[in-house]
Design a protein around this motif. Structure first.
Motif, mmCIF file in Angstrom:
data_model
loop_
_atom_site.group_PDB
_atom_site.id
_atom_site.type_symbol
_atom_site.label_atom_id
_atom_site.label_comp_id
_atom_site.label_asym_id
_atom_site.label_seq_id
_atom_site.Cartn_x
_atom_site.Cartn_y
_atom_site.Cartn_z
ATOM 1 N N GLY A 104 49.101 32.239 34.827
ATOM 2 C CA GLY A 104 47.911 33.004 34.485
ATOM 3 C C GLY A 104 48.240 34.437 34.117
ATOM 4 N N VAL A 105 47.721 35.388 34.897
ATOM 5 C CA VAL A 105 47.960 36.805 34.630
ATOM 6 C C VAL A 105 48.190 37.554 35.933
ATOM 7 N N GLU A 106 48.945 38.636 35.846
ATOM 8 C CA GLU A 106 49.164 39.513 36.987
ATOM 9 C C GLU A 106 49.320 40.930 36.465
ATOM 10 N N GLY A 107 49.454 41.895 37.373
ATOM 11 C CA GLY A 107 49.584 43.295 36.980
ATOM 12 C C GLY A 107 48.526 44.154 37.642
ATOM 13 N N THR A 108 48.717 45.456 37.555
ATOM 14 C CA THR A 108 47.846 46.405 38.262
ATOM 15 C C THR A 108 46.361 46.201 37.989
ATOM 16 N N PRO A 109 45.925 46.011 36.726
ATOM 17 C CA PRO A 109 44.484 45.810 36.507
ATOM 18 C C PRO A 109 43.955 44.547 37.186
ATOM 19 N N VAL A 110 44.752 43.487 37.188
ATOM 20 C CA VAL A 110 44.339 42.246 37.854
ATOM 21 C C VAL A 110 44.236 42.475 39.363
ATOM 22 N N TYR A 111 45.237 43.143 39.919
ATOM 23 C CA TYR A 111 45.231 43.398 41.364
ATOM 24 C C TYR A 111 43.991 44.199 41.769
ATOM 25 N N ALA A 112 43.678 45.224 40.976
ATOM 26 C CA ALA A 112 42.537 46.074 41.314
ATOM 27 C C ALA A 112 41.213 45.312 41.231
ATOM 28 N N LEU A 113 41.171 44.271 40.413
ATOM 29 C CA LEU A 113 39.945 43.486 40.249
ATOM 30 C C LEU A 113 39.894 42.277 41.177
ATOM 31 N N THR A 114 40.887 42.124 42.068
ATOM 32 C CA THR A 114 40.895 40.975 42.974
ATOM 33 C C THR A 114 39.606 40.842 43.770
ATOM 34 N N PRO A 115 39.055 41.930 44.367
ATOM 35 C CA PRO A 115 37.804 41.757 45.116
ATOM 36 C C PRO A 115 36.668 41.203 44.253
ATOM 37 N N ALA A 116 36.560 41.696 43.014
ATOM 38 C CA ALA A 116 35.505 41.202 42.126
ATOM 39 C C ALA A 116 35.756 39.743 41.754
ATOM 40 N N LEU A 117 37.001 39.400 41.461
ATOM 41 C CA LEU A 117 37.331 38.013 41.150
ATOM 42 C C LEU A 117 37.044 37.103 42.339
ATOM 43 N N ARG A 118 37.421 37.548 43.519
ATOM 44 C CA ARG A 118 37.214 36.735 44.714
ATOM 45 C C ARG A 118 35.723 36.501 44.958
ATOM 46 N N ALA A 119 34.920 37.546 44.751
ATOM 47 C CA ALA A 119 33.476 37.410 44.939
ATOM 48 C C ALA A 119 32.890 36.433 43.929
ATOM 49 N N ALA A 120 33.325 36.547 42.670
ATOM 50 C CA ALA A 120 32.811 35.651 41.632
ATOM 51 C C ALA A 120 33.228 34.209 41.892
ATOM 52 N N LEU A 121 34.467 34.009 42.312
ATOM 53 C CA LEU A 121 34.965 32.653 42.572
ATOM 54 C C LEU A 121 34.332 32.042 43.808
ATOM 55 N N SER A 122 33.802 32.863 44.706
ATOM 56 C CA SER A 122 33.106 32.313 45.874
ATOM 57 C C SER A 122 31.757 31.717 45.494
ATOM 58 N N ARG A 123 31.233 32.136 44.335
ATOM 59 C CA ARG A 123 29.941 31.624 43.869
ATOM 60 C C ARG A 123 30.093 30.458 42.904
ATOM 61 N N GLU A 124 31.153 30.486 42.095
ATOM 62 C CA GLU A 124 31.377 29.461 41.082
ATOM 63 C C GLU A 124 32.835 29.001 41.140
ATOM 64 N N LYS A 125 33.123 27.854 40.556
ATOM 65 C CA LYS A 125 34.486 27.329 40.550
ATOM 66 C C LYS A 125 35.401 28.106 39.626
ATOM 67 N N SER A 126 34.809 28.817 38.665
ATOM 68 C CA SER A 126 35.619 29.613 37.741
ATOM 69 C C SER A 126 34.851 30.870 37.361
ATOM 70 N N THR A 127 35.569 31.822 36.810
ATOM 71 C CA THR A 127 34.944 33.058 36.339
ATOM 72 C C THR A 127 35.748 33.548 35.136
#
Length: 409
Positions: free
Chosen positions: A243-266
């Motif tokens: 997939g993807v990694e790097g500083t911008p991805v790391y900083a968005l982990t909380p938002a990604l985690r929240a979105a993935l808790s609601r849906e199977k994908s984001t």
């Protein structure tokens, strides 16, 4: 069980070792218990990525990096700030500098192991006793500060009852360093609520096709912007086979985690040209393409060389590339990356989850066990990379040391 005159520090990471130093400097006897063969193992691993100790941001901005717990961290940072951390390193003979990104590093002359050796030498001079291969097994029932410890070399189990305890056992990432989150069972036994661990500062998984994996493998995308859940981060993105990694991805982990808790994908929205307006991009894309392929045209016009054409073919409808400059410009600034999940806990740089803040008072002392304090990644907090994680751990270690000194005065 016998009386134990030394304050007990459980865990030899940054939070525990700094608490030990501050307590020893205040005149207390201190013993550090570490389950691994050496202390500071995760500290050393963290240093492999450039040894980023802290950041030079002003404290009001710095504190906001800790999200929902910014008010608590504002107090911790005031007590032990980035400037205090730089002065601490200088006192150990390690000079630091502010990089172009605002991050603070030791100068090139110093490696993580050198700083750790200087630190351990200072702790020894202060009389701090460090017992490695000593694993904390849990709390002793009906004993305010009673702890059960096992000497891993001999198998002997024994109880201690120190005047105060600092638990600094880390989160649940990089288990090979000893940070495996196994301590949560002991907390559950005494009724302390812990939020389940979740990966933070980690890569995001995207189900690339076989052709993309073979063609691209690993490739950096510089000077991009990523958006998730209305939050946008700039930096460098790394395309990987998962997939993807790097500083911008790391900083968005909380938002990604929240979105993935609601849906199977984001979706992560990738802006390949964040420094251009939409109109400027349309103007550049309106130039005659002639006989050039789209890949050659994008490289010549926008310096978007490999692997961009392959990425566009992977995630964008084929007709998008042959539509109007307006639609292509929109795609280049809002390219959808379908995220199906986050990387496993043990691959994460840090973790969210841990001891719930409601279980602690303002001094980070357990309400259910007065005299026992918790610091570092054991608590339920997270922060982006860039020096914020280490600074948070150092500041919390200094904070609990100060609280214990006041309590025992």
């Amino acid at each position: 069980m016998s009386d134990h005159p030394s304050i007990a520090i459980i865990g030899g990471g940054p939070a525990g070792l700094l608490a030990a130093q501050h307590l020893a400097e205040a005149g207390h006897r201190v013993t550090v218990y570490e389950a691994q063969a050496t202390v500071g193992r995760k500290f050393l691993v963290a240093g492999h990525g450039g040894f980023n100790l802290t950041h030079s941001e002003p404290l009001p901005t710095f504190g906001k990096r800790y999200g929902a717990h910014h008010e608590q961290f504002a107090a911790f940072l005031t007590h032990f700030s980035p400037e205090h951390l730089r002065a601490w390193a200088a006192d150990l003979g390690v000079e630091t500098f502010i990089g172009s990104s605002g991050r603070i590093f030791p100068t090139a002359d110093y490696k993580p192991a050198q700083l750790l050796r200087a630190w351990l030498t200072r702790l020894a001079a202060l009389g701090v006793v460090i017992k490695t291969r000593h694993r904390w097994l849990g709390f002793v029932p009906d004993s305010p500060n009673g702890l059960l410890v096992r000497n891993e070399q001999t198998g002997e189990e024994f109880e201690i009852c120190p005047p105060a305890v600092v638990l600094a056992l880390g989160g649940a990432s990089w288990a090979k360093t000893g940070s495996d989150g196994g301590w949560t069972s002991a907390f559950s036994e005494i009724g302390v609520r812990c939020t389940p661990f979740a990966p933070s500062n980690c890569g995001a998984e995207i189900a690339w096709g076989a052709f993309f994996k073979e063609k691209v493998a690993r490739a950096p995308l510089k000077n991009i912007a990523l958006t998730c859940e209305g939050q946008t981060m700039r930096g460098e993105l790394m395309l990987t086979d998962y997939g993807v990694e790097g500083t911008p991805v790391y900083a968005l982990t909380p938002a990604l985690r929240a979105a993935l808790s609601r849906e199977k994908s984001t979706t992560l929205w990738l802006n390949l040209k964040p420094d251009l307006t939409h109109d400027q991009l349309v103007h550049k894309l309106s130039k005659p393409r002639g006989s050039k392929s789209w890949g050659a045209f994008l490289q010549q016009t926008l310096h978007l060389g490999p692997p961009i054409p392959t990425l566009l073919r992977e995630v964008a409808p084929p007709e998008t590339l042959t539509n109007s400059p307006e639609s292509l410009a929109q795609l280049l600034q809002q390219l959808p990356l379908p995220v199906s999940g986050l990387r496993p806990l043990d691959e994460a740089i840090s973790t969210a989850g841990g001891v719930a803040w409601e279980e602690l008072d303002e001094n980070l002392m357990l309400r259910r066990r007065p005299g026992t304090f918790v610091a570092g990644e054991m608590l339920d907090w997270e922060a982006p990379t860039g020096g914020y994680l280490l600074q948070g751990c150092f500041s919390m270690g200094a904070w609990v040391a100060n609280a214990i000194t006041k309590r025992l005065a």
